[in-house]
Structures are given as C-alpha cells and as structure tokens.
Motif scaffolding. Structure first.
Motif, PDB file in Angstrom:
ATOM      1  N   GLY A  76       0.778  -1.236   0.000  1.00 52.48           N
ATOM      2  CA  GLY A  76       0.000   0.000   0.000  1.00 52.48           C
ATOM      3  C   GLY A  76       0.805   1.279   0.000  1.00 52.48           C
ATOM      4  O   GLY A  76       0.313   2.326  -0.403  1.00 52.48           O
ATOM      5  N   ASP A  77       2.060   1.204   0.452  1.00 51.29           N
ATOM      6  CA  ASP A  77       2.897   2.406   0.491  1.00 51.29           C
ATOM      7  C   ASP A  77       3.829   2.511  -0.709  1.00 51.29           C
ATOM      8  O   ASP A  77       4.627   3.423  -0.800  1.00 51.29           O
ATOM      9  CB  ASP A  77       3.738   2.419   1.772  1.00 51.29           C
ATOM     10  CG  ASP A  77       2.883   2.599   3.013  1.00 51.29           C
ATOM     11  OD1 ASP A  77       1.736   3.060   2.888  1.00 51.29           O
ATOM     12  OD2 ASP A  77       3.370   2.271   4.111  1.00 51.29           O
ATOM     13  N   GLU A  78       3.704   1.568  -1.651  1.00 47.94           N
ATOM     14  CA  GLU A  78       4.561   1.564  -2.839  1.00 47.94           C
ATOM     15  C   GLU A  78       3.777   2.061  -4.048  1.00 47.94           C
ATOM     16  O   GLU A  78       2.616   1.719  -4.226  1.00 47.94           O
ATOM     17  CB  GLU A  78       5.058   0.147  -3.134  1.00 47.94           C
ATOM     18  CG  GLU A  78       5.922  -0.452  -2.069  1.00 47.94           C
ATOM     19  CD  GLU A  78       6.242  -1.912  -2.334  1.00 47.94           C
ATOM     20  OE1 GLU A  78       5.975  -2.396  -3.459  1.00 47.94           O
ATOM     21  OE2 GLU A  78       6.739  -2.569  -1.404  1.00 47.94           O
ATOM     22  N   CYS A  79       4.451   2.821  -4.894  1.00 47.83           N
ATOM     23  CA  CYS A  79       3.841   3.285  -6.137  1.00 47.83           C
ATOM     24  C   CYS A  79       3.578   2.086  -7.032  1.00 47.83           C
ATOM     25  O   CYS A  79       4.465   1.250  -7.237  1.00 47.83           O
ATOM     26  CB  CYS A  79       4.775   4.272  -6.841  1.00 47.83           C
ATOM     27  SG  CYS A  79       4.177   4.814  -8.462  1.00 47.83           S
ATOM     28  N   GLU A  80       2.355   1.986  -7.554  1.00 48.67           N
ATOM     29  CA  GLU A  80       2.037   0.825  -8.382  1.00 48.67           C
ATOM     30  C   GLU A  80       2.652   0.906  -9.779  1.00 48.67           C
ATOM     31  O   GLU A  80       2.654  -0.077 -10.498  1.00 48.67           O
ATOM     32  CB  GLU A  80       0.536   0.581  -8.456  1.00 48.67           C
ATOM     33  CG  GLU A  80      -0.271   1.566  -9.224  1.00 48.67           C
ATOM     34  CD  GLU A  80      -1.758   1.218  -9.220  1.00 48.67           C
ATOM     35  OE1 GLU A  80      -2.133   0.080  -8.880  1.00 48.67           O
ATOM     36  OE2 GLU A  80      -2.537   2.109  -9.556  1.00 48.67           O
ATOM     37  N   THR A  81       3.210   2.051 -10.133  1.00 47.92           N
ATOM     38  CA  THR A  81       3.868   2.185 -11.433  1.00 47.92           C
ATOM     39  C   THR A  81       5.367   1.920 -11.349  1.00 47.92           C
ATOM     40  O   THR A  81       5.889   1.076 -12.068  1.00 47.92           O
ATOM     41  CB  THR A  81       3.611   3.583 -12.030  1.00 47.92           C
ATOM     42  OG1 THR A  81       2.204   3.756 -12.203  1.00 47.92           O
ATOM     43  CG2 THR A  81       4.295   3.744 -13.378  1.00 47.92           C
ATOM     44  N   GLY A  83       7.169   1.380  -8.240  1.00 52.59           N
ATOM     45  CA  GLY A  83       7.570   0.550  -7.108  1.00 52.59           C
ATOM     46  C   GLY A  83       8.274   1.294  -5.990  1.00 52.59           C
ATOM     47  O   GLY A  83       8.576   0.715  -4.945  1.00 52.59           O
ATOM     48  N   GLU A  84       8.541   2.579  -6.184  1.00 44.90           N
ATOM     49  CA  GLU A  84       9.180   3.380  -5.131  1.00 44.90           C
ATOM     50  C   GLU A  84       8.164   3.693  -4.025  1.00 44.90           C
ATOM     51  O   GLU A  84       6.954   3.626  -4.237  1.00 44.90           O
ATOM     52  CB  GLU A  84       9.724   4.686  -5.719  1.00 44.90           C
ATOM     53  CG  GLU A  84      10.850   4.494  -6.716  1.00 44.90           C
ATOM     54  CD  GLU A  84      12.098   3.908  -6.083  1.00 44.90           C
ATOM     55  OE1 GLU A  84      12.464   4.314  -4.961  1.00 44.90           O
ATOM     56  OE2 GLU A  84      12.708   3.024  -6.715  1.00 44.90           O
ATOM     57  N   ALA A  85       8.687   4.072  -2.867  1.00 42.14           N
ATOM     58  CA  ALA A  85       7.816   4.430  -1.740  1.00 42.14           C
ATOM     59  C   ALA A  85       7.060   5.719  -2.057  1.00 42.14           C
ATOM     60  O   ALA A  85       7.620   6.655  -2.636  1.00 42.14           O
ATOM     61  CB  ALA A  85       8.637   4.607  -0.468  1.00 42.14           C
ATOM     62  N   ILE A  86       5.796   5.750  -1.692  1.00 44.07           N
ATOM     63  CA  ILE A  86       4.982   6.965  -1.838  1.00 44.07           C
ATOM     64  C   ILE A  86       5.247   7.827  -0.604  1.00 44.07           C
ATOM     65  O   ILE A  86       5.219   7.329   0.523  1.00 44.07           O
ATOM     66  CB  ILE A  86       3.481   6.626  -1.936  1.00 44.07           C
ATOM     67  CG1 ILE A  86       3.219   5.724  -3.151  1.00 44.07           C
ATOM     68  CG2 ILE A  86       2.645   7.903  -2.014  1.00 44.07           C
ATOM     69  CD1 ILE A  86       1.793   5.192  -3.234  1.00 44.07           C
ATOM     70  N   ASP A  87       5.518   9.093  -0.832  1.00 42.17           N
ATOM     71  CA  ASP A  87       5.802  10.024   0.262  1.00 42.17           C
ATOM     72  C   ASP A  87       4.654   9.988   1.275  1.00 42.17           C
ATOM     73  O   ASP A  87       3.482  10.172   0.889  1.00 42.17           O
ATOM     74  CB  ASP A  87       5.962  11.433  -0.309  1.00 42.17           C
ATOM     75  CG  ASP A  87       6.427  12.452   0.709  1.00 42.17           C
ATOM     76  OD1 ASP A  87       6.049  12.360   1.895  1.00 42.17           O
ATOM     77  OD2 ASP A  87       7.172  13.371   0.317  1.00 42.17           O
ATOM     78  N   PRO A  88       4.955   9.778   2.552  1.00 41.60           N
ATOM     79  CA  PRO A  88       3.901   9.725   3.583  1.00 41.60           C
ATOM     80  C   PRO A  88       3.030  10.986   3.623  1.00 41.60           C
ATOM     81  O   PRO A  88       1.845  10.911   3.936  1.00 41.60           O
ATOM     82  CB  PRO A  88       4.672   9.547   4.890  1.00 41.60           C
ATOM     83  CG  PRO A  88       5.986   8.967   4.490  1.00 41.60           C
ATOM     84  CD  PRO A  88       6.266   9.490   3.108  1.00 41.60           C
ATOM     85  N   ARG A  89       3.618  12.135   3.286  1.00 37.19           N
ATOM     86  CA  ARG A  89       2.820  13.374   3.262  1.00 37.19           C
ATOM     87  C   ARG A  89       1.765  13.316   2.168  1.00 37.19           C
ATOM     88  O   ARG A  89       0.652  13.806   2.338  1.00 37.19           O
ATOM     89  CB  ARG A  89       3.725  14.593   3.074  1.00 37.19           C
ATOM     90  CG  ARG A  89       4.671  14.828   4.250  1.00 37.19           C
ATOM     91  CD  ARG A  89       5.662  15.893   3.946  1.00 37.19           C
ATOM     92  NE  ARG A  89       6.508  15.408   2.834  1.00 37.19           N
ATOM     93  CZ  ARG A  89       7.525  16.079   2.328  1.00 37.19           C
ATOM     94  NH1 ARG A  89       7.835  17.274   2.788  1.00 37.19           N
ATOM     95  NH2 ARG A  89       8.239  15.583   1.343  1.00 37.19           N
ATOM     96  N   ARG A  90       2.112  12.692   1.056  1.00 35.37           N
ATOM     97  CA  ARG A  90       1.138  12.517  -0.041  1.00 35.37           C
ATOM     98  C   ARG A  90       0.012  11.600   0.413  1.00 35.37           C
ATOM     99  O   ARG A  90      -1.158  11.848   0.132  1.00 35.37           O
ATOM    100  CB  ARG A  90       1.835  11.966  -1.283  1.00 35.37           C
ATOM    101  CG  ARG A  90       0.903  11.722  -2.460  1.00 35.37           C
ATOM    102  CD  ARG A  90       1.699  11.424  -3.729  1.00 35.37           C
ATOM    103  NE  ARG A  90       0.876  10.945  -4.818  1.00 35.37           N
ATOM    104  CZ  ARG A  90       0.079  11.700  -5.567  1.00 35.37           C
ATOM    105  NH1 ARG A  90      -0.006  12.994  -5.346  1.00 35.37           N
ATOM    106  NH2 ARG A  90      -0.627  11.167  -6.546  1.00 35.37           N
TER     107      ARG A  90
END
Length: 106
Positions: A76-81, A83-90
C-alpha cells in the motif's frame, strides 16, 4: 498504515452511504415529480447534478477499494507504477493514492 487503512474504511462507508442516498433520489423514494411544470424542471436539473455526483462518488470509491486491496497485499505504500515508496505526506493528503508524485504527474 493501520491509521490509513482505518481512514480509508471510514471513507468507504461514507461513500457507500452517499451512494444509497443518490440511488434513493433517483428512484424517487421521496415521492414522484411535482405536478408543477417549473418545479419538475428544477427536479430534473437536480437529477443531472445527482448523476454527476454519483459518478464522482463511484470513481472515488473504486480508488479507495484499490488502495485497500494494495494495503491488504502489503504494498500500500509503494507506487504501483515505479515501485518506489509513496511520500507519507502525499498519503496523508490523498490516502487512496496508489501513485507517487512523479508517476501521477506523468
């Protein structure tokens, strides 16, 4: 992540309740159209607005369902495109996002 999941589940419940109200409106559960022609015109315009709101709500609900599915699968915290971590602020601002900022901009 549990806070985010709880927030998404709350949002999902709210959206489902909203959809129920939209459906009740469309099925005229509050009563048939008014006999006055001008009032009917207003009610018909309201139907168009409700249709638009329903479409937006269904789209948002689908995004929430997708985000919850990804959380349940442990990604859930990884970009589905990328694979990098999605910024918690986002994720705080847009809890149902499945894309990092860079991929969302593309």
């Amino acid at each position: 992540m549990n806070d985010r999941k709880a927030e998404l589940e709350t949002l999902r419940a709210d959206l489902k309740a909203r959809l129920s109200r939209f459906e009740a409106h469309q099925h005229r559960e509050g009563g048939a159209l008014d006999k006055d022609f001008e009032e009917q015109a207003t009610q018909t315009q309201n139907d168009e607005v409700v249709d638009s709101l329903e479409t937006e709500t269904r789209t948002e609900l689908a995004q929430i369902e997708r985000a919850l599915e990804r959380i349940n699968n442990g990604v859930g915290d990884e970009c589905e495109t990328c694979g990098e971590a999605i910024d918690p602020r986002r994720l705080q601002v847009l809890p149902y996002t499945t894309l990092c900022v860079d991929c969302a901009e593309d």
